[in-house]
Design a protein around this motif. Structure first.
Motif, PDB file in Angstrom:
ATOM      1  N   PHE A   1     -99.306  39.180 -46.400  1.00 35.75           N
ATOM      2  CA  PHE A   1     -99.447  38.783 -44.731  1.00 35.75           C
ATOM      3  C   PHE A   1     -98.330  38.426 -43.954  1.00 35.75           C
ATOM      4  O   PHE A   1     -97.103  37.645 -44.995  1.00 35.75           O
ATOM      5  CB  PHE A   1    -100.534  37.422 -44.777  1.00 35.75           C
ATOM      6  CG  PHE A   1    -101.812  37.813 -44.530  1.00 35.75           C
ATOM      7  CD1 PHE A   1    -102.642  38.469 -44.035  1.00 35.75           C
ATOM      8  CD2 PHE A   1    -102.817  37.695 -46.119  1.00 35.75           C
ATOM      9  CE1 PHE A   1    -103.710  39.213 -43.826  1.00 35.75           C
ATOM     10  CE2 PHE A   1    -103.773  38.165 -46.420  1.00 35.75           C
ATOM     11  CZ  PHE A   1    -104.846  38.596 -45.030  1.00 35.75           C
TER      12      PHE A   1
ATOM     13  N   ILE B   1    -104.840  33.850 -46.683  1.00 31.47           N
ATOM     14  CA  ILE B   1    -104.665  32.866 -45.801  1.00 31.47           C
ATOM     15  C   ILE B   1    -105.548  31.907 -45.336  1.00 31.47           C
ATOM     16  O   ILE B   1    -106.306  32.480 -46.319  1.00 31.47           O
ATOM     17  CB  ILE B   1    -105.385  33.832 -43.986  1.00 31.47           C
ATOM     18  CG1 ILE B   1    -104.954  35.094 -43.767  1.00 31.47           C
ATOM     19  CG2 ILE B   1    -105.742  33.122 -42.488  1.00 31.47           C
ATOM     20  CD1 ILE B   1    -105.457  36.531 -43.075  1.00 31.47           C
TER      21      ILE B   1
ATOM     22  N   HIS C   1    -100.387  42.845 -42.260  1.00 28.97           N
ATOM     23  CA  HIS C   1    -100.372  43.044 -43.880  1.00 28.97           C
ATOM     24  C   HIS C   1     -99.109  43.841 -43.787  1.00 28.97           C
ATOM     25  O   HIS C   1     -98.620  45.005 -43.236  1.00 28.97           O
ATOM     26  CB  HIS C   1    -101.631  42.418 -44.658  1.00 28.97           C
ATOM     27  CG  HIS C   1    -102.224  43.623 -44.220  1.00 28.97           C
ATOM     28  ND1 HIS C   1    -102.403  44.967 -45.004  1.00 28.97           N
ATOM     29  CD2 HIS C   1    -103.577  43.276 -43.412  1.00 28.97           C
ATOM     30  CE1 HIS C   1    -103.671  44.716 -44.666  1.00 28.97           C
ATOM     31  NE2 HIS C   1    -104.267  44.303 -43.498  1.00 28.97           N
TER      32      HIS C   1
ATOM     33  N   ALA D   1    -104.421  38.756 -37.697  1.00 30.54           N
ATOM     34  CA  ALA D   1    -103.307  38.712 -39.213  1.00 30.54           C
ATOM     35  C   ALA D   1    -102.394  40.653 -39.523  1.00 30.54           C
ATOM     36  O   ALA D   1    -103.642  41.317 -39.327  1.00 30.54           O
ATOM     37  CB  ALA D   1    -103.471  38.040 -40.573  1.00 30.54           C
TER      38      ALA D   1
ATOM     39  N   ASN E   1    -100.584  32.018 -42.652  1.00 33.18           N
ATOM     40  CA  ASN E   1    -100.925  32.770 -43.943  1.00 33.18           C
ATOM     41  C   ASN E   1     -99.727  33.136 -44.529  1.00 33.18           C
ATOM     42  O   ASN E   1     -98.658  32.350 -44.106  1.00 33.18           O
ATOM     43  CB  ASN E   1    -100.781  34.367 -42.907  1.00 33.18           C
ATOM     44  CG  ASN E   1    -100.738  34.557 -41.762  1.00 33.18           C
ATOM     45  OD1 ASN E   1     -99.040  33.712 -41.857  1.00 33.18           O
ATOM     46  ND2 ASN E   1    -100.571  36.096 -41.874  1.00 33.18           N
TER      47      ASN E   1
END
Length: 873
Positions: A294, A273, A310, A308, A267
């Motif tokens: 990210f 991503i 962010h 993930a 990412n």
């Protein structure tokens, strides 16, 4: 990408999955550490001791611990069970970028902007080694999953691999009693050689933000500010660059290998991503997010999940759908596993490959079918795919599957989804034009008609000549022959449709709900779930059994539902037969799970009022528990609940609720509390059971109510006895009231004289013609200088009323007949546990409610502590 859970928060800089529980830790730029249950979608806890952003966080693999590192230069080790920080490790001189536990040893590795990597022993709370060599911020440092290696990434544009095997030797010698330890001491003082640089990987043009090991292969992947992802290979003597993956348009923040697939995930600050194929070394998928860069990525060590972080939170997601496409008919299961269409026989428990599919499952689920439909009349199979805008494949395998796997040419066409509508026809949805095409088994279009909904998202089988059309907020039954809408029902967005065997009922499976309806979509029950619904199947009795992420549950035809079994991992139900659930797991393996269906079969039998079967189940099953009792109470069957209860308080409550006064009396005698006797008295009075009411008032020594009861039932002799009891208790008001009930004027005047109420005594005597007594009182009043009260004109003696009905009990209130008890008697089955149907006779209750002699202080005349039979009834 399938998003499973998403949060909104401050910028997320660190993430870590718990290896066993459905938890994820998120460390925020605001200094808060959040612990989330991603399965339930709830925030479990918050930890706030760091001063400034927390950039690294990691769960321990076995202990209830996690470690965090932040911009306050501190490393903190926490116990999430105790919900507090255990201790703090201090030594770094700048921001801490990353922390990680070792899989086996009691070590923590940390990377810092002070250009060093430190390895700590969290048990002894000491720093084992300081790894120096980088000449810029160290952004990342991680342990190898199996070997004594550490990989680090720095803004000095290098990736370094460190050999830390010397730490084990240091640990083994640290407790030695050898007096000749001067060389070891010198090593500790002047810089130990327990951690040495093994490789320096150079190739990035700008600072490197991340580097990580492959879980099993000798590979390293790195990502840097030069927007590139590099793949490196190493052996015992050297390491070299294998390839460079280009595609990101901004700094690569994080990159790592997938734990279960041969892919690399990265990412970036370009708000995307990317998924890369390791063998082809090309990008295969890109997921973009508008407005959020990210920063961090983590892969679950055991489950196909990623997370993930962010700018405005984090998301937990999968790269591909794990649910296998399947369909059940009679004793067979058709399903797709890997790149084969297989047939599983429930009886023999064997699966046979039928067809080799045209394309294997690609990365991100691009080649896996979303759904499978089976046509038993022609042995035809339809597979629907999401890839390439949506398409379907039609297979006609031979009925004789004994020849094993064959390769079949499939009919193929574009369409969002497809389903059979007749023995030789199937329907295909063209979502772009919002039309439904009807085709034959030669894949030729025979009819095209507009969809009944303005926007149709999917179609499902609805019976012969029918399709179920899914819209945003409803399901529509559409007759493709008549081109008319047969029925519709409001639902949340539907994912799957499951029909029962005779097509009389249908279950619509939504993300967090199940809607049960009949074929005309006219009646429905909705069950709401807090976690995702995964699959479902009808059993032969008409109960819908379904699975969520962590439970197998049931739903009765009236909408009642409950839990059958708890699951460790999600399964996809294919068939339910008796106490066996057949299912597929996420790997596509057929499994059998044994369940106890007694609870829902009992509830179904009760719902259908098949009381004979209810009796059999009570006699043969071990149904118990508060849940069953509460259910029976809720549904209006407290008399049935009596058959399961052993707790006396619950039995008493149920007996009162259903009016079973005999059972309530037995329980009250066991409990022997004032509140219990009071409630029993109220119910007995409601039913007109004078004997039990009298017994209760005697038991609780409620003399006022007992007297009034004798008054309204005409028991004059018992009222006289109550006067004597009141006199012995020195209860003046009780004496007066009882005399008033009896119409005994002489006794009332005597009582008033004794308590000094001479004017009232005089009035009572004169009003009722007691002239001699009145003269005596008049003389006493004159002696005391009290004026005489005015006489009443036309006085009238108040006498107790004549009772309408003079019996031991009044006509009892008609209580609803217990159907179950009647059937029990007919079938010779025992009544509820501990319940005796014999009534308590008058002789049984004679005086037995008065309790101990001392409590009443009745004197010698009442030394037996009870009223005589002729007085107490």
């Amino acid at each position: 990408m399938l998003t499973k859970f998403e949060t909104k928060s401050n910028r997320v800089k660190g993430l870590s999955f718990h290896p066993k529980r459905p938890w994820v830790l998120a460390s925020l730029h605001s200094g808060v550490i959040q612990l989330w249950d991603y399965r339930m979608g709830t925030l479990i806890d918050r930890f706030e001791e760091h001063d400034g952003p927390v950039r690294g966080v990691d769960f321990h693999s076995t202990q209830p611990l996690f470690v965090s590192g932040g911009d306050d230069y501190k490393i903190k080790v926490w116990n999430h069970k105790l919900r507090r920080c255990l201790f703090t490790l201090v030594g770094h001189l700048d921001y801490i970028r990353m922390v990680q536990f070792h899989q086996e040893s009691p070590w923590i590795v940390s990377a810092s902007d002070d250009q060093t990597i430190r390895i700590w022993n969290w048990q002894s709370r000491t720093c084992l080694s300081v790894l120096t060599g980088h000449n810029h911020y160290v952004m990342c440092a991680t342990f190898h999953p199996k070997e004594d290696l550490v990989v680090s990434a720095s803004l000095d544009q290098t990736v370094r691999v460190w050999d830390v095997s010397g730490l084990r030797k240091k640990g083994s010698n640290s407790h030695s009693d050898d007096p000749m330890r001067m060389p070891q001491m010198q090593s500790d003082l002047f810089g130990a050689n327990e951690a040495i640089v093994k490789y320096v990987l150079e190739g990035h043009d700008r600072g490197v933000n991340w580097a990580s090991f492959h879980p099993t292969l000798p590979l390293i992947v790195s990502g840097a500010d030069d927007r590139q992802v590099k793949l490196w290979r190493m052996n015992d003597t050297k390491a070299w660059e294998v390839d460079t993956l280009r595609g990101h348009s901004n700094n690569v923040s994080c990159v790592m290998f997938h734990a279960k697939q041969d892919v690399i995930i990265s990412n970036s600050e370009d708000k995307s991503i990317r998924v890369w194929d390791m063998s082809k070394r090309t990008g295969v998928q890109t997921f973009r997010r508008e407005g959020d860069r990210f920063w961090i990525l983590t892969v679950h060590p055991n489950v196909n999940l990623l997370a993930a972080g962010h700018d405005s939170g984090m998301l937990v997601f999968k790269l591909e759908r794990e649910r296998p496409a399947y369909a059940t008919h009679a004793g067979s299961l058709y399903f797709v596993k890997d790149r084969f269409l297989k047939l599983y026989d429930f009886a023999s428990r064997r699966d046979t490959p039928l067809v080799s599919l045209r394309r294997a499952g690609g990365v991100g689920g691009q080649g896996n079918p979303r759904s499978l439909a089976y046509n038993p009349a022609e042995n035809a199979i339809l597979l629907s795919y999401d890839a390439d805008g949506g398409y379907y494949e039609l297979y006609l395998p031979p009925r004789d599957s004994s020849r094993g796997e064959i390769t079949s040419d499939a009919g193929r066409g574009a369409g969002t989804c497809a389903c059979f509508v007749a023995r030789n026809r199937f329907a295909v949805l063209d979502r772009t034009n919002n039309t439904i095409s009807v085709k034959n088994l030669q894949n030729e279009t025979t009819k095209r008609l507009p969809s009944p909904c303005p926007t149709t998202e999917a179609i499902f089988y609805g019976g012969t000549g029918m399709v179920l059309c899914k819209s945003e907020d409803k399901m529509v039954m559409f007759d493709i022959q008549q081109k008319t809408v047969v029925g519709e029902i409001s639902t949340p967005p539907v994912k799957y449709v499951v029909w029962n065997s005779d097509l009389s009922q249908v279950a619509f499976l939504c993300k967090h709900a199940i809607v049960i309806s009949d074929k005309k979509l006219s009646q429905c029950h909705t069950i709401h779930e807090s976690i995702r619904v995964k699959s479902g199947a009808w059993d032969d009795s008409g109960v819908f059994v379904y699975s969520t992420l962590n439970h197998i549950k049931y739903c009765l035809p009236n909408g009642d539902n409950g839990i059958v079994k708890t699951l460790e991992n999600p399964v996809y139900l294919t068939k339910v037969f008796a106490n066996t659930v057949y299912c597929l797991d996420r790997s596509g393996k057929a499994r059998e799970i044994q369940i106890d269906s007694t609870e829902y079969i009992f509830k179904l039998t009760l719902l259908q009022k098949r009381f004979t079967q209810v009796i059999d189940m009570i006699r043969t099953s071990h149904l118990c528990g508060q849940a069953i009792i509460s259910y029976l109470q809720q549904k209006g069957y407290p008399e049935v609940a009596l058959h399961f209860v052993e707790d006396e308080q619950i039995r008493f409550n149920l007996a009162i609720e259903c009016g079973n006064i005999e059972v309530a009396l037995q329980s009250a005698q066991e409990l022997d509390s004032n509140e219990t006797w009071h409630r029993l008295g109220i119910e007995a009075l409601r039913q007109g059971n004078f004997q039990i009411v009298e017994f209760v008032y005697q038991k609780t020594k409620n003399f006022e109510r007992l007297s009034f009861l004798y008054l309204i039932t005409g028991h004059v002799e018992k009222l006289k006895k109550m006067v004597k009891i009141a006199e012995m208790r020195n209860d003046v008001m009780g004496q007066f009231h009882n005399c008033l009930y009896l119409g005994d004027v002489k006794e009332r005047v005597k009582i008033l004289q004794e308590v000094g109420q001479l004017p009232l005594a005089y009035l009572s005597a004169t009003s009722h013609g007691l002239d001699e007594v009145a003269a005596e009182i008049e003389q006493q009043l004159q002696e005391q200088g009290i004026p005489l009260p005015n006489r009443c004109t036309n006085p009238e003696l108040m006498m107790p009323p004549t009772p309408i009905f003079r019996e031991e009990n009044w006509p009892l209130l008609a209580i609803t007949k217990d159907s179950l008890a009647a059937l029990c008697a007919e079938n010779g089955v025992a009544s509820p546990s501990g319940v005796q149907n014999s009534e308590m006779t008058a002789e049984d209750m004679v005086g037995s409610g008065w309790g101990d002699d001392d409590a009443l202080d009745l004197g010698n005349d009442f030394s037996d502590g009870a009223l005589s039979p002729d007085a107490a009834g």
